[in-house]
Each structure stands twice: as C-alpha cells, then as structure tokens.
Write a protein that holds these residues in place. Structure first.
Motif, PDB file in Angstrom:
ATOM      1  N   GLN A 160       5.620   8.944   3.846  1.00 34.80           N
ATOM      2  CA  GLN A 160       6.904   7.894   3.586  1.00 34.80           C
ATOM      3  C   GLN A 160       7.231   7.437   5.121  1.00 34.80           C
ATOM      4  N   VAL A 163      -0.027   6.232   0.781  1.00 36.00           N
ATOM      5  CA  VAL A 163       1.103   6.037  -0.311  1.00 36.00           C
ATOM      6  C   VAL A 163       0.560   6.334  -1.662  1.00 36.00           C
ATOM      7  N   PRO A 180       2.128   9.962  -2.372  1.00 36.46           N
ATOM      8  CA  PRO A 180       3.502   9.460  -2.184  1.00 36.46           C
ATOM      9  C   PRO A 180       4.459  10.506  -2.104  1.00 36.46           C
TER      10      PRO A 180
END
Length: 85
Positions: free
Chosen positions: A41, A31, A35
């Motif tokens: 995710q 992350v 991201p």
C-alpha cells in the motif's frame, strides 16, 4: 523490487517515462497479489503521488496505516508527508 523501481521512477524526467510505467506495473501486480500488505500500500501510494493523484495516494497511505500503524516504513512515509504539508 518496487523500492528499486520507485527510485528509478522518481528520477525519471516525466510521468510518461518507461521507468514510471515499469514501477506502475510492479505496483499493480503487488496490489493484486498482496493488497493487505502494508508495504504494498505504501508503494501504491508513492506511485499515485508520483502521478499527481493526491487523493489516491492518501487512500493507499491510510490503508497502509490501518494495516500496520507501527511499521517503520509506514511511520517514515507518514512523517515525511507531515513535514511536507
């Protein structure tokens, strides 16, 4: 790597397992590095779900869907969630 670590974590006897901690560390690093990558995710959502954090998992799943609504991994996980509800 996160996919392999998820498999180990999912088989762990409880969330205090070293396998879950290792998966969590990999997810946090992913992350931080990427991201806006849908798979990142999705893996973060899987981790949050493993910990019992349904709201956190939902946020990550929605972020993944917003990033890549046509991605096979995103679609597969969302289908699985829909079947589980």
């Amino acid at each position: 790597l996160a996919a392999v670590l998820f498999q180990r974590a999912a088989l762990a006897p409880d969330v205090q397992s070293p396998a879950v901690a290792e998966f969590g560390a990999a997810v946090e690093r992913a992350v931080a590095l990427a991201p806006d990558y849908a798979e990142t995710q999705v893996r973060a959502a899987m981790y949050r779900n493993l910990l019992g954090d349904a709201d956190g998992a939902a946020r990550h799943f929605e972020h993944a869907r917003a990033l890549r609504p046509d991605d096979p991994l995103v679609l597969g996980v969302l289908a699985g969630r829909a079947l589980g509800e």
